[in-house]
Design an enzyme around this catalytic site. Structure first.
Site, PDB file in Angstrom:
ATOM      1  N   ARG A 148      -7.403  -0.605   7.168  1.00 16.07           N
ATOM      2  CA  ARG A 148      -6.333  -1.116   8.030  1.00 16.07           C
ATOM      3  C   ARG A 148      -6.579  -0.686   9.480  1.00 16.07           C
ATOM      4  O   ARG A 148      -7.087   0.411   9.726  1.00 16.07           O
ATOM      5  CB  ARG A 148      -5.026  -0.491   7.536  1.00 16.07           C
ATOM      6  N   THR A 168      -3.005 -14.427   6.444  1.00 22.42           N
ATOM      7  CA  THR A 168      -3.888 -13.400   5.927  1.00 22.42           C
ATOM      8  C   THR A 168      -4.754 -14.095   4.884  1.00 22.42           C
ATOM      9  O   THR A 168      -4.566 -15.271   4.629  1.00 22.42           O
ATOM     10  CB  THR A 168      -2.995 -12.288   5.338  1.00 22.42           C
ATOM     11  N   THR A 185      -6.918  -9.307   6.993  1.00 23.45           N
ATOM     12  CA  THR A 185      -6.015 -10.016   7.906  1.00 23.45           C
ATOM     13  C   THR A 185      -6.270  -9.757   9.375  1.00 23.45           C
ATOM     14  O   THR A 185      -6.820  -8.721   9.751  1.00 23.45           O
ATOM     15  CB  THR A 185      -4.546  -9.626   7.592  1.00 23.45           C
ATOM     16  N   ASN A 189      -3.373 -10.486  10.966  1.00 25.26           N
ATOM     17  CA  ASN A 189      -1.919 -10.614  11.019  1.00 25.26           C
ATOM     18  C   ASN A 189      -1.533 -12.071  11.261  1.00 25.26           C
ATOM     19  O   ASN A 189      -1.494 -12.835  10.325  1.00 25.26           O
ATOM     20  CB  ASN A 189      -1.281  -9.666  12.032  1.00 25.26           C
ATOM     21  N   ASP A 248       3.130  -5.231  13.236  1.00 21.79           N
ATOM     22  CA  ASP A 248       3.571  -4.744  11.920  1.00 21.79           C
ATOM     23  C   ASP A 248       4.262  -3.379  12.010  1.00 21.79           C
ATOM     24  O   ASP A 248       4.847  -2.918  11.025  1.00 21.79           O
ATOM     25  CB  ASP A 248       2.389  -4.646  10.945  1.00 21.79           C
ATOM     26  N   SER A 252       2.064  -2.248   5.992  1.00 25.46           N
ATOM     27  CA  SER A 252       1.612  -3.575   5.564  1.00 25.46           C
ATOM     28  C   SER A 252       2.356  -4.009   4.305  1.00 25.46           C
ATOM     29  O   SER A 252       2.956  -3.185   3.610  1.00 25.46           O
ATOM     30  CB  SER A 252       0.115  -3.500   5.265  1.00 25.46           C
ATOM     31  N   SER A 253       2.307  -5.294   4.026  1.00 27.42           N
ATOM     32  CA  SER A 253       2.810  -5.799   2.741  1.00 27.42           C
ATOM     33  C   SER A 253       1.670  -6.260   1.847  1.00 27.42           C
ATOM     34  O   SER A 253       1.906  -6.771   0.745  1.00 27.42           O
ATOM     35  CB  SER A 253       3.744  -6.991   2.968  1.00 27.42           C
ATOM     36  N   GLY A 296       0.709 -13.907   3.200  1.00 31.67           N
ATOM     37  CA  GLY A 296       2.097 -14.360   3.269  1.00 31.67           C
ATOM     38  C   GLY A 296       3.060 -13.332   3.827  1.00 31.67           C
ATOM     39  O   GLY A 296       4.266 -13.418   3.572  1.00 31.67           O
ATOM     40  N   GLY A 297       2.550 -12.345   4.579  1.00 34.67           N
ATOM     41  CA  GLY A 297       3.447 -11.372   5.196  1.00 34.67           C
ATOM     42  C   GLY A 297       4.357 -10.749   4.161  1.00 34.67           C
ATOM     43  O   GLY A 297       3.903 -10.291   3.103  1.00 34.67           O
TER      44      GLY A 297
HETATM   45  O1  DON Z   1      -0.202  -6.443   6.674  1.00 36.43           O
HETATM   46  C1  DON Z   1       0.713  -7.239   6.578  1.00 36.43           C
HETATM   47  O2  DON Z   1       1.606  -7.171   5.781  1.00 36.43           O
HETATM   48  C2  DON Z   1       0.674  -8.446   7.486  1.00 36.43           C
HETATM   49  N1  DON Z   1      -0.096  -8.169   8.655  1.00 36.43           N
HETATM   50  C3  DON Z   1       0.120  -9.581   6.711  1.00 36.43           C
HETATM   51  C4  DON Z   1       0.141 -10.820   7.514  1.00 36.43           C
HETATM   52  C5  DON Z   1       0.065 -12.010   6.716  1.00 36.43           C
HETATM   53  O3  DON Z   1       0.079 -12.010   5.515  1.00 36.43           O
HETATM   54  C6  DON Z   1       0.026 -13.217   7.543  1.00 36.43           C
HETATM   55  N2  DON Z   1       0.230 -14.318   6.771  1.00 36.43           N
HETATM   56  N3  DON Z   1       1.249 -14.637   6.466  1.00 36.43           N
END
Ligand code: DON
Length: 571
Positions: free
Chosen positions: A106, A380, A398, A400, A422, A451-452, A472-473
């Site tokens: 990360r 991502t 990712t 982001n 984030d 992060s998710s 998918g965040g």
């Molecule tokens: O690490 C995370 O949770 C986010 N940066 C992930 C971003 C992501 O999945 C973008 N797409 N939707």
């Protein structure tokens, strides 16, 4: 009392960014149900070129870790939307003899970062500062990540792994329809942030070839000089000059100090299954484990798939787990995450005690807060690999947002991340995924942002059973959850499980977000009667899952998400 974020006060760029973050139109066929089957090895990723390169490496005798190195870079070439050198990610692995672990590559906050760096003089968040341009980037971890993996597990020389990737960047990738649409959608904002045209602002049509010579050269230098080419060599110097000229704060020290970290996975037992997932700085493993433990007592397979009762149980567990996420989770190197307490079965049982099938729990009863909309998207990327020996690799990587900070380094051929968003920029103010955070996820030099991402491996009867993950965040965790349950509880095959419609709740805002068309009207009505707010107002996709299941006969069954260009390749 939490503050309501006022998007109308943000500058135009920010609004543009938020628009750029909204999801792509829902455009996948409902019918994708036939799973790809392979005898020995398989890879499922967001692009056929990347899956093919990974599979070729394994055909040549490389293992899943070799394939990971090549695939990670092949995605940077073929899927610059999320694949990257300028970002970071997580890997969960399980070797053929059952050893499990994770690698955290990360991004980290630069040494010169500070808690309030994205606030104006009135203490309000200047949101575009953390989402676009040079200040939005954390120190990239991807190159450190692939070299760390290679050093510990690789079996083929790095030059051999990067060779097909360099050739791909040189010969070019074929633009797909979805890629054409994405490039068109982001063209204006890419021009704006870069203050110029870049390789990706040309008008590409599906079927065109897109070559990236600069990236081929960067990869060639990395193949020759190794990891230090990025964290100290010519590539690092070009990167630093480029960012510093544009107001960035990443320094030589940041690059020199960066390292990827091996971490113990979060593990949880759900019925006959052992779930192995990512620990902090991801919230993925803990939140997934909390939800699974909260729903385990309910006979889910007695409810119909995606029925009101099923949606209710998941929603209520999700609401409770995401509320914990926002208060307790952050980088465990900086903040003591109470992981054991959060996963304690008495604690989780008590949390579900006030749930009743009669009536929705209100999120304000779980905790206070009023929030704006959140902006989910799929920028991502996740890939899953199983090799012929049975080693398994689950990776989510990712930048982001879409094309990260949008800042593209022409001389190097890649985009920089906007991962700083984030962090919790200010307690209680949502980030671009509507997630709020507290002190646990405040900015500090060298800290990793929460992060998710939830790369996950699942065992059944102590044997490898599934490799799964998603972009998918905030919706990543619930996408992984549903894909697992679709197979474990409802007997769908891997492809059906990936293709099935998904829903999501994240405590705040207090609504169930649902993919359109595909949920029964009756279920929706029942939920609404019980006080659930359903958000289906827009065409949305939730997650983009790429997964592999090991069948009882030992064959591998792929699930490539039809929501994207995702492809399973096996042999
Ligand atoms: O690490 C995370 O949770 C986010 N940066 C992930 C971003 C992501 O999945 C973008 N797409 N939707």
């Amino acid at each position: 009392m939490l503050k309501i974020i006022r998007y109308n006060t943000l500058v135009i760029l920010s609004v543009l960014f938020l628009f750029s973050c909204k999801t792509e139109k829902h455009q996948f066929k409902n019918s994708a149900s036939k799973a790809e089957i392979a005898d020995k090895a398989m890879i499922v990723s967001a692009r056929s070129e990347a899956s093919r390169i990974g599979a070729e490496i394994m055909k040549k005798g490389g293992n899943a870790f070799d394939a990971m190195v090549a695939t990670e870079m092949a995605l940077a070439v073929s899927y610059p939307f999320a694949g990257n050198l300028g970002g970071g990610g997580f890997m969960v692995y399980r070797t053929a003899d059952g050893e499990v672990g994770t690698l955290d590559y990360r991004e980290k906050a630069p040494l010169a970062s500070s808690k309030n760096m994205y606030l104006d003089e009135n203490g309000e968040v200047i949101s575009e500062k953390s989402t676009m341009g040079a200040l939005a980037s954390g120190v990239p971890g991807t190159i450190a990540g692939i070299f760390k993996v290679h050093k510990k597990f690789g079996s083929l020389p790095i030059q051999e792994l990067l060779k097909p990737v360099i050739a791909l960047a040189e010969k070019g990738i074929v633009v797909t329809q979805k890629q054409q649409d994405r490039l068109q959608k982001y063209r204006d904002v890419l021009m704006q942030v870069n203050e110029d045209t870049i390789l990706f602002t040309k008008s590409y049509k599906a079927g065109d070839t897109l070559k990236n010579k600069a990236l081929a050269n960067t990869l060639r230098r990395i193949a020759t000089n190794g990891r230090s080419e990025f964290y100290g060599g010519e590539t690092g110097k070009i990167l630093l000059n480029f960012l510093q000229e544009r107001g960035g704060i990443i320094t030589e020290q940041d690059l020199l100090k960066y390292d990827a970290k091996w971490r113990d996975p979060v593990q949880v037992q759900y019925k006959d299954y052992q779930i192995i997932s990512m620990p902090p700085p991801s919230s993925g493993g803990i939140v997934l484990a909390q939800i699974l433990k909260m729903i385990e007592p309910y006979p889910l397979n007695e409810y119909a798939h995606n029925s009101a009762k099923y949606i209710q149980v998941l929603t209520e567990a999700e609401r409770r787990a995401y509320a914990d996420r926002s208060f307790y989770l952050g980088d465990s190197d900086f903040y003591e995450v109470p992981q054991d307490s959060l996963l304690d079965s008495n604690y989780l049982e008590a949390k579900m005690a006030n749930f009743s099938f009669e009536q929705a729990t209100s999120s304000s009863a779980i905790n206070h807060g009023e929030l704006s909309n959140f902006y989910e998207s799929n920028e991502t990327t996740h890939y899953s690999i199983v090799d012929a020996e049975g080693n398994a690799v689950s990776v989510t990587t990712t930048l982001n947002g879409a094309y990260g900070s949008k800042l593209y380094i022409p001389e190097l051929g890649f985009f920089m991340n906007n991962e700083m968003n984030d962090f919790s920029l200010k307690p209680g103010v949502p980030n671009m995924f509507g997630l709020i955070g507290a002190e646990a996820n405040a900015i500090a030099p060298e800290k990793r942002m929460l992060s998710s991402m939830t790369p996950t491996i699942i065992e059944k009867d102590n044997k490898l059973w599934m490799v799964v993950g998603s972009p998918g965040g905030s919706t990543i965790i619930t996408s992984v959850l549903q894909t697992f349950l679709n197979v474990a509880e409802f007997d769908l095959n891997m492809q059906e499980a990936v293709s099935a419609k998904r829903f999501h709740h994240q405590w705040l805002p207090d609504e169930i977000m649902m993919e359109p068309a595909g949920f029964e009207e009756k279920a929706l009505e029942e939920l609404q009667q019980k006080g659930y707010k359903i958000n289906q107002s827009e065409s949305r996709i939730i997650g983009k899952v790429d997964a592999i299941r090991v069948l009882p006969n030992g064959k591998l069954e792929g699930g490539a998400d039809p929501r994207g260009d995702d492809t399973a390749v096996g042999f």
